[in-house]
Design a protein around this motif. Sequence first.
Motif, PDB file in Angstrom:
ATOM      1  N   GLY A 142       0.815  -1.192   0.000  1.00 33.91           N
ATOM      2  CA  GLY A 142       0.000   0.000   0.000  1.00 33.91           C
ATOM      3  C   GLY A 142       0.856   1.253   0.000  1.00 33.91           C
TER       4      GLY A 142
ATOM      5  N   VAL B 227      -4.384   2.123  -0.063  1.00 28.98           N
ATOM      6  CA  VAL B 227      -3.852   2.563  -1.343  1.00 28.98           C
ATOM      7  C   VAL B 227      -4.514   3.891  -1.681  1.00 28.98           C
ATOM      8  CG1 VAL B 227      -3.722   2.142  -3.819  1.00 28.98           C
ATOM      9  CG2 VAL B 227      -3.375   0.259  -2.210  1.00 28.98           C
TER      10      VAL B 227
ATOM     11  N   HIS C  25       1.048  -5.180  -3.801  1.00 25.69           N
ATOM     12  CA  HIS C  25       0.622  -5.641  -2.489  1.00 25.69           C
ATOM     13  C   HIS C  25       1.082  -7.072  -2.270  1.00 25.69           C
ATOM     14  CE1 HIS C  25      -1.973  -2.287  -1.455  1.00 25.69           C
ATOM     15  NE2 HIS C  25      -2.640  -2.408  -2.570  1.00 25.69           N
TER      16      HIS C  25
END
Length: 125
Positions: free
Chosen positions: A9, A121, A20
């Motif tokens: 993130g 994110v 990720h």
Amino acid sequence: QVRLVESGGGLVRPGGSLKHSCTTPGHVFSSVSIGWFRQAPGKEREFVAAIAWNAGHTLYSDSVKGRFTISRDNAKKTLYLQMNSLKPDDTAVYYCMVVQDTTLEVTTTPLFDNWGQGTQVTVSS
């Protein structure tokens, strides 16, 4: 329930990329199909992508198809989500979760409800 821990993130510019990862110390990691889900502020959690336990089949939501790639390394007990061409609409908290599967493909249905902290994110200029 299988306990999964997400990592990664961050902040990225539109059009940028981010990766990720999700892992578990459990030995059952390689025997379960796992998916990525996300939840944006004020919205319900939605399916993003999933991969079969043997990596033989993948499934993507229409909104991320062609931009995101899900993969896994069973030896490392790690799930990955490569996110390319990121858009502001991709801004959300991302979670990994075991998903139901059939003999032919994975599904968009989470198997458990033990959602973790997820990873944030943020796609912004």
